[in-house]
Scaffold this motif. Structure first.
Motif, PDB file in Angstrom:
ATOM      1  N   ALA A  39       9.270   0.402   4.474  1.00 53.28           N
ATOM      2  CA  ALA A  39       9.534   1.238   4.584  1.00 53.28           C
ATOM      3  C   ALA A  39       8.932   3.121   4.964  1.00 53.28           C
ATOM      4  O   ALA A  39       7.924   3.310   4.510  1.00 53.28           O
ATOM      5  N   ALA A  40       9.505   4.177   5.456  1.00 50.40           N
ATOM      6  CA  ALA A  40       8.575   5.067   5.374  1.00 50.40           C
ATOM      7  C   ALA A  40       9.411   5.912   6.392  1.00 50.40           C
ATOM      8  O   ALA A  40      10.222   6.550   6.933  1.00 50.40           O
ATOM      9  N   ASN A  41       8.820   7.352   6.149  1.00 51.47           N
ATOM     10  CA  ASN A  41       8.972   8.586   7.290  1.00 51.47           C
ATOM     11  C   ASN A  41       7.843   8.990   7.508  1.00 51.47           C
ATOM     12  O   ASN A  41       6.668  10.023   7.374  1.00 51.47           O
ATOM     13  N   ALA A  42       7.448   8.577   9.158  1.00 52.85           N
ATOM     14  CA  ALA A  42       6.440   8.222   9.546  1.00 52.85           C
ATOM     15  C   ALA A  42       6.114   9.403  10.853  1.00 52.85           C
ATOM     16  O   ALA A  42       5.431  10.618  11.075  1.00 52.85           O
ATOM     17  N   GLU A  43       7.459   9.495  11.689  1.00 57.57           N
ATOM     18  CA  GLU A  43       7.309  10.863  12.592  1.00 57.57           C
ATOM     19  C   GLU A  43       7.526  11.606  12.513  1.00 57.57           C
ATOM     20  O   GLU A  43       7.418  12.641  13.186  1.00 57.57           O
ATOM     21  N   LYS A  44       9.230  12.658  11.369  1.00 57.06           N
ATOM     22  CA  LYS A  44       9.176  14.063  11.316  1.00 57.06           C
ATOM     23  C   LYS A  44       8.181  14.186   9.950  1.00 57.06           C
ATOM     24  O   LYS A  44       8.900  13.843   8.388  1.00 57.06           O
ATOM     25  N   PRO A  45       7.397  14.998   9.643  1.00 56.65           N
ATOM     26  CA  PRO A  45       6.571  14.893   8.022  1.00 56.65           C
ATOM     27  C   PRO A  45       7.809  15.330   7.092  1.00 56.65           C
ATOM     28  O   PRO A  45       8.480  16.340   7.655  1.00 56.65           O
ATOM     29  N   ILE A  46       7.302  15.696   5.944  1.00 54.69           N
ATOM     30  CA  ILE A  46       8.470  15.927   5.191  1.00 54.69           C
ATOM     31  C   ILE A  46       8.200  16.896   4.372  1.00 54.69           C
ATOM     32  O   ILE A  46       6.931  17.687   3.869  1.00 54.69           O
ATOM     33  N   THR A  47       8.780  17.928   4.021  1.00 54.48           N
ATOM     34  CA  THR A  47       8.728  19.977   3.911  1.00 54.48           C
ATOM     35  C   THR A  47       9.135  20.355   2.521  1.00 54.48           C
ATOM     36  O   THR A  47       9.774  19.594   2.272  1.00 54.48           O
ATOM     37  N   LEU A  48       7.812  20.360   1.257  1.00 52.31           N
ATOM     38  CA  LEU A  48       8.750  20.580   0.394  1.00 52.31           C
ATOM     39  C   LEU A  48       7.237  22.077  -0.321  1.00 52.31           C
ATOM     40  O   LEU A  48       6.412  22.307   0.165  1.00 52.31           O
ATOM     41  N   SER A  59       4.544   5.961   3.398  1.00 53.08           N
ATOM     42  CA  SER A  59       5.278   5.081   3.546  1.00 53.08           C
ATOM     43  C   SER A  59       4.403   3.543   2.830  1.00 53.08           C
ATOM     44  O   SER A  59       3.652   4.024   1.836  1.00 53.08           O
ATOM     45  N   TYR A  60       5.528   2.968   2.420  1.00 55.22           N
ATOM     46  CA  TYR A  60       5.030   1.773   1.522  1.00 55.22           C
ATOM     47  C   TYR A  60       5.021   0.350   2.939  1.00 55.22           C
ATOM     48  O   TYR A  60       5.483  -0.123   3.216  1.00 55.22           O
ATOM     49  N   ASN A  61       3.603   0.489   3.219  1.00 53.31           N
ATOM     50  CA  ASN A  61       3.080  -1.108   4.094  1.00 53.31           C
ATOM     51  C   ASN A  61       3.335  -2.155   3.058  1.00 53.31           C
ATOM     52  O   ASN A  61       2.255  -2.413   2.152  1.00 53.31           O
ATOM     53  N   THR A  62       4.304  -2.823   3.264  1.00 50.28           N
ATOM     54  CA  THR A  62       3.942  -3.751   2.649  1.00 50.28           C
ATOM     55  C   THR A  62       4.032  -5.122   3.841  1.00 50.28           C
ATOM     56  O   THR A  62       4.718  -5.794   5.091  1.00 50.28           O
ATOM     57  N   TYR A  63       3.329  -6.039   2.583  1.00 48.37           N
ATOM     58  CA  TYR A  63       2.263  -6.695   3.081  1.00 48.37           C
ATOM     59  C   TYR A  63       3.523  -8.449   2.876  1.00 48.37           C
ATOM     60  O   TYR A  63       3.097  -9.182   1.950  1.00 48.37           O
ATOM     61  N   PHE A  64       3.927  -8.866   3.667  1.00 53.87           N
ATOM     62  CA  PHE A  64       5.148 -10.515   3.672  1.00 53.87           C
ATOM     63  C   PHE A  64       3.846 -11.480   3.873  1.00 53.87           C
ATOM     64  O   PHE A  64       3.169 -11.871   4.849  1.00 53.87           O
ATOM     65  N   SER A  65       3.546 -12.209   2.745  1.00 52.67           N
ATOM     66  CA  SER A  65       3.680 -13.454   3.037  1.00 52.67           C
ATOM     67  C   SER A  65       4.555 -14.585   3.512  1.00 52.67           C
ATOM     68  O   SER A  65       6.095 -14.777   4.207  1.00 52.67           O
ATOM     69  N   GLN A  94       0.955  -0.784   0.305  1.00 50.31           N
ATOM     70  CA  GLN A  94      -0.602   0.054  -0.011  1.00 50.31           C
ATOM     71  C   GLN A  94       0.610   0.667  -0.298  1.00 50.31           C
ATOM     72  O   GLN A  94       1.620   1.412   0.869  1.00 50.31           O
ATOM     73  N   ILE A  95       0.686   2.003  -0.901  1.00 53.01           N
ATOM     74  CA  ILE A  95       1.424   3.715  -0.820  1.00 53.01           C
ATOM     75  C   ILE A  95       0.475   4.438  -0.430  1.00 53.01           C
ATOM     76  O   ILE A  95      -0.702   5.060  -0.432  1.00 53.01           O
TER      77      ILE A  95
END
Length: 316
Positions: A272-281, A165-171, A71-72
């Protein structure tokens, strides 16, 4: 859309009616990417083994996200904001990007490019213009690579912040026989303890109950070891400091409508994620984040690694 590939085709999924892109490498590996959610749903190795988990109860129609695959999550991670859980990118219809800008050189020519832009409905809940370009690539050896490029196209000169985040569901074969290495001694946010900040104490992350954690400032590579299948997933990341880990376990699984009661035993979500500190553009600026997954045979047993596997991992 793709160049010098083994095989790339756009088809309609017979079971769901959704459009998808199918990538096939010459050695038999394949990936299926649905335009709905821009989501990798199936990733098979040369033995036709499915490497990603997809719930048998998953919804394959709007407005629900598809439970499984990769999931993206954009422009919000989790419930850290005013938007729906994990943002809206995972339940929007993406388009094939026919004229993508140059991407950094990779070892794979087997790839597809997708693009997502804001809709009028999106602007009502998140008033920012953006271009989200996603490349999904399959290497000759079956490695799966996702590269995201997000650009601020606001005309009003305003910056925006986002989580990802790339929420990756591993089997996996049996969650109680799985361990994650590379996260030991790290600080993490435990969402089961109201976001309490803790420190990982074990020599690996193992699973005996529900887990919903965000590991902070994680190394660029971690490994997920499936003891029963003698399989190791190597996850490498760039531009994404954090790693999310989730398994609902038995009690939570019974409350999730699009998840089977016993399915927690055969899946693990790590990404892999950027979860704690938001990215600013700022307007005109572009961010890039990448996740690559490969699979190697593992002779891991009782805490011992095959020296050949250790050597290969250290060389990456």
């Amino acid at each position: 859309m793709a160049g010098g590939v083994s095989s790339v085709e756009v088809v309609k999924d017979g079971a769901t009616g959704l459009e998808k892109l199918v990538l096939r490498e010459a050695h038999g590996c394949s990936v299926q990417v649905f335009l709905y959610g821009g989501q990798v749903i199936f990733w098979e190795n040369e033995y036709r083994e499915q490497l990603l988990f997809v719930s048998r109860k998953a919804y394959f129609k709007p407005p629900k996200a598809i439970r499984g695959g990769i999931q993206i999550c954009f422009p919000q991670f989790g419930n850290h904001g005013v938007l729906e859980q994990h943002g809206f990118a995972r339940n929007r219809l993406w388009s094939v990007d026919e004229t993508p800008p140059p991407f950094p050189a990779t070892t794979s020519n087997c790839h597809i490019d997708l693009i997502l832009k804001q809709s009028p409905e999106d602007l009502k809940i998140w008033p920012h213009s953006f271009e989200f370009r996603l490349r999904v690539a399959l290497s000759p050896t079956g490695d799966l690579m996702l590269t995201s490029r997000i650009k601020n196209t606001n005309a009003d000169g305003k910056p925006f912040k986002f989580g990802f985040s790339y929420n990756t569901y591993f089997s996996v074969s049996d969650i109680s026989e799985v361990r994650v290495e590379g996260l030991e001694t790290l600080d993490y946010i435990d969402n089961l303890q109201c976001g309490k900040r803790c420190t990982e104490q074990g020599d690996a992350v193992v699973f005996e109950s529900e887990a919903e954690k965000v590991y902070l400032s994680a190394p660029p590579k971690i490994v997920i070891i499936d003891h029963d299948k003698k399989r190791t997933f190597e996850l490498r990341k760039e531009g994404l400091p954090d790693v999310v880990v989730w398994n609902p376990w038995d009690r939570k699984a019974k409350t999730i409508l699009d998840f089977g009661e016993e399915e927690y035993k055969c899946m693990l979500c790590v990404g892999a994620a950027n979860a704690e500190k938001p990215i600013t553009l700022r307007p005109g600026e572009e961010w890039q984040g990448r996740q690559e997954i490969s699979v190697v045979p593992s002779s891991y047993s009782s805490g011992q690694w095959d020296p050949e596997i250790i050597h290969r991992i250290q060389d990456i």
